[in-house]
Write a protein that holds these residues in place. Structure first.
Motif, PDB file in Angstrom:
ATOM      1  N   ARG A   1       0.846  -1.194   0.000  1.00 42.77           N
ATOM      2  CA  ARG A   1       0.000   0.000   0.000  1.00 42.77           C
ATOM      3  C   ARG A   1       0.884   1.248   0.000  1.00 42.77           C
ATOM      4  NH1 ARG A   1      -1.877  -3.341   4.160  1.00 42.77           N
ATOM      5  NH2 ARG A   1      -1.103  -1.896   5.760  1.00 42.77           N
ATOM      6  N   PHE A   2       0.518   2.226  -0.841  1.00 43.84           N
ATOM      7  CA  PHE A   2       1.325   3.425  -0.987  1.00 43.84           C
ATOM      8  C   PHE A   2       0.439   4.662  -0.943  1.00 43.84           C
ATOM      9  CE2 PHE A   2       3.260  -0.112  -3.262  1.00 43.84           C
ATOM     10  CZ  PHE A   2       4.465  -0.199  -2.580  1.00 43.84           C
ATOM     11  N   VAL A   3       0.977   5.748  -0.459  1.00 43.35           N
ATOM     12  CA  VAL A   3       0.198   6.955  -0.211  1.00 43.35           C
ATOM     13  C   VAL A   3      -0.058   7.758  -1.485  1.00 43.35           C
ATOM     14  CG1 VAL A   3       0.168   9.165   1.008  1.00 43.35           C
ATOM     15  CG2 VAL A   3       1.017   7.111   2.167  1.00 43.35           C
ATOM     16  N   ALA A   4       0.952   7.987  -2.283  1.00 42.13           N
ATOM     17  CA  ALA A   4       0.802   8.867  -3.446  1.00 42.13           C
ATOM     18  C   ALA A   4      -0.158   8.265  -4.470  1.00 42.13           C
ATOM     19  CB  ALA A   4       2.165   9.110  -4.097  1.00 42.13           C
ATOM     20  N   PRO A   5      -1.069   9.069  -5.031  1.00 37.36           N
ATOM     21  CA  PRO A   5      -2.008   8.572  -6.041  1.00 37.36           C
ATOM     22  C   PRO A   5      -1.366   8.511  -7.425  1.00 37.36           C
ATOM     23  CG  PRO A   5      -2.463  10.868  -5.597  1.00 37.36           C
ATOM     24  CD  PRO A   5      -1.341  10.469  -4.655  1.00 37.36           C
ATOM     25  N   LEU A   6      -0.376   7.653  -7.531  1.00 34.28           N
ATOM     26  CA  LEU A   6       0.412   7.500  -8.752  1.00 34.28           C
ATOM     27  C   LEU A   6       0.492   6.024  -9.114  1.00 34.28           C
ATOM     28  CD1 LEU A   6       3.390   9.784  -7.666  1.00 34.28           C
ATOM     29  CD2 LEU A   6       1.583  10.411  -9.293  1.00 34.28           C
ATOM     30  N   ALA A   7       1.059   5.726 -10.280  1.00 35.10           N
ATOM     31  CA  ALA A   7       1.344   4.335 -10.604  1.00 35.10           C
ATOM     32  C   ALA A   7       2.169   3.747  -9.456  1.00 35.10           C
ATOM     33  CB  ALA A   7       2.112   4.236 -11.910  1.00 35.10           C
ATOM     34  N   PRO A   8       1.878   2.514  -9.028  1.00 39.07           N
ATOM     35  CA  PRO A   8       2.522   1.964  -7.838  1.00 39.07           C
ATOM     36  C   PRO A   8       4.042   2.066  -7.791  1.00 39.07           C
ATOM     37  CG  PRO A   8       0.690   0.587  -8.446  1.00 39.07           C
ATOM     38  CD  PRO A   8       0.820   1.619  -9.535  1.00 39.07           C
ATOM     39  N   PRO A   9       4.770   1.781  -8.886  1.00 36.73           N
ATOM     40  CA  PRO A   9       6.230   1.931  -8.781  1.00 36.73           C
ATOM     41  C   PRO A   9       6.651   3.364  -8.475  1.00 36.73           C
ATOM     42  CG  PRO A   9       5.663   0.603 -10.696  1.00 36.73           C
ATOM     43  CD  PRO A   9       4.388   1.206 -10.195  1.00 36.73           C
ATOM     44  N   MET A  10       5.960   4.351  -9.050  1.00 37.79           N
ATOM     45  CA  MET A  10       6.268   5.749  -8.754  1.00 37.79           C
ATOM     46  C   MET A  10       5.966   6.059  -7.289  1.00 37.79           C
ATOM     47  SD  MET A  10       4.801   7.907 -11.988  1.00 37.79           S
ATOM     48  CE  MET A  10       5.448   7.710 -13.648  1.00 37.79           C
ATOM     49  N   ALA A  11       4.809   5.598  -6.825  1.00 37.23           N
ATOM     50  CA  ALA A  11       4.431   5.833  -5.431  1.00 37.23           C
ATOM     51  C   ALA A  11       5.398   5.142  -4.483  1.00 37.23           C
ATOM     52  CB  ALA A  11       3.009   5.333  -5.196  1.00 37.23           C
TER      53      ALA A  11
END
Length: 222
Positions: free
Chosen positions: A76-86
Motif C-alpha cells: 500500500r502506498f500513499v501517493a495517487p500515482l502508478a505503484p512503482p512511482m508511489a
C-alpha cells in the motif's frame, strides 16, 4: 470457477465496482469468496473504508481490521500515482516475482477468489512489470472492465486484443457506465464493443441499475 482476474481497459473505469458486485452475487449464491488487491496506491491509512481494499473486504463480509487489510493488500502506498512511482517516493521497491508468489499462495481458499489489478491493463504494477505481466504470470481467466466515455471503445478493444495476444482467456467484458451527461449512449457503446469482441460476452453495468441483475449474469458465465 475458483479464481478470476479483474482488469481494467483504463484507470477509474469501475474495476472495484465490478469486483464487489461479483463477490456479493457469489455470496448470495451461497459460495465462499475472497479478494486480493495486492498493490494499491493513493491509500489513506487514516481513512480507508472506501478505498479499494476496504470496499472489497466489505463485499466479502469481512471486518475492516488491520489484519484483514494486510491479507487483501500488503503493498500500500500513499501517493495517487502508478505503484512503482508511489513506492519510490517512500524509498521502497516492487518486484513482479514477489507479488505473483504472494497471489498464487492465496488462490485456492474459496469458491471464488478475485484478484484485482491496478489502473489499466498496461499500467505499471511493479518496477519490472505492467499489470499484464502479473496477469500472465498468474494465468487466470480475465474479466475485462471498460467504460462508456468517448474513446472507451478503442481502449476496451485494444485491451481485449492485448490480453488475447498473451494467451489469456477473457471470459467477459463488462462495460461500466461512465459518469457525465456528455458520454456516449451506454447501450450503443455495448453494442459496438460486442460487434467487435468475437465470442466474448459483453455485459453492461448501468450506474442507475441494481448490480444484482448484471452481476448474476456475469457470475453465471464464469
Amino acid at each position: 470457477m475458483s479464481a478470476v482476474f479483474v482488469a481494467g481497459a483504463h484507470t477509474d473505469v469501475g474495476k472495484t465496482h465490478v469486483a464487489c458486485a461479483l463477490l456479493t452475487a457469489a455470496r448470495a449464491a451461497g459460495r465462499s469468496v475472497a479478494a486480493l488487491k495486492p498493490v494499491v496506491s493513493g491509500f489513506d491509512r487514516a481513512d480507508w473504508a472506501q478505498s479499494d481494499p476496504g470496499r472489497l473486504l466489505a463485499a466479502c463480509g469481512r471486518p475492516l481490521t488491520d489484519d484483514a487489510l494486510d491479507a487483501v493488500s500488503p503493498w500500500r502506498f500513499v501517493a495517487p500515482l502508478a505503484p512503482p512511482m508511489a513506492a519510490r517516493r517512500e524509498g521502497r521497491s516492487l518486484g513482479l516475482a514477489e507479488i505473483a508468489v504472494w497471489c498464487r499462495a492465496r488462490l485456492d481458499g474459496a469458491d471464488l477468489t478475485i484478484v484485482e489489478g491496478v489502473g489499466g491493463l498496461m499500467s505499471p504494477i511493479a518496477d519490472d512489470a505492467t499489470g499484464l505481466e502479473l496477469m500472465t504470470a498468474l494465468g487466470l481467466p480475465v474479466v475485462l472492465v471498460g467504460g462508456s466515455y468517448l474513446g472507451a471503445i478503442s481502449h476496451t478493444l485494444t485491451a481485449l486484443e492485448t490480453a488475447r495476444g498473451r494467451g489469456l482467456a477473457v471470459c467477459a467484458v463488462v462495460i461500466s457506465q461512465s459518469s457525465g451527461s456528455d458520454v456516449p449512449d451506454l447501450a450503443e457503446t455495448i453494442a459496438d464493443v460486442r460487434r467487435h469482441s468475437g465470442w466474448v460476452p459483453v455485459i453492461g453495468a448501468p450506474r442507475d441499475a441494481e448490480a444484482g441483475g448484471w452481476s448474476a449474469t456475469l457470475l453465471a458465465g464464469l
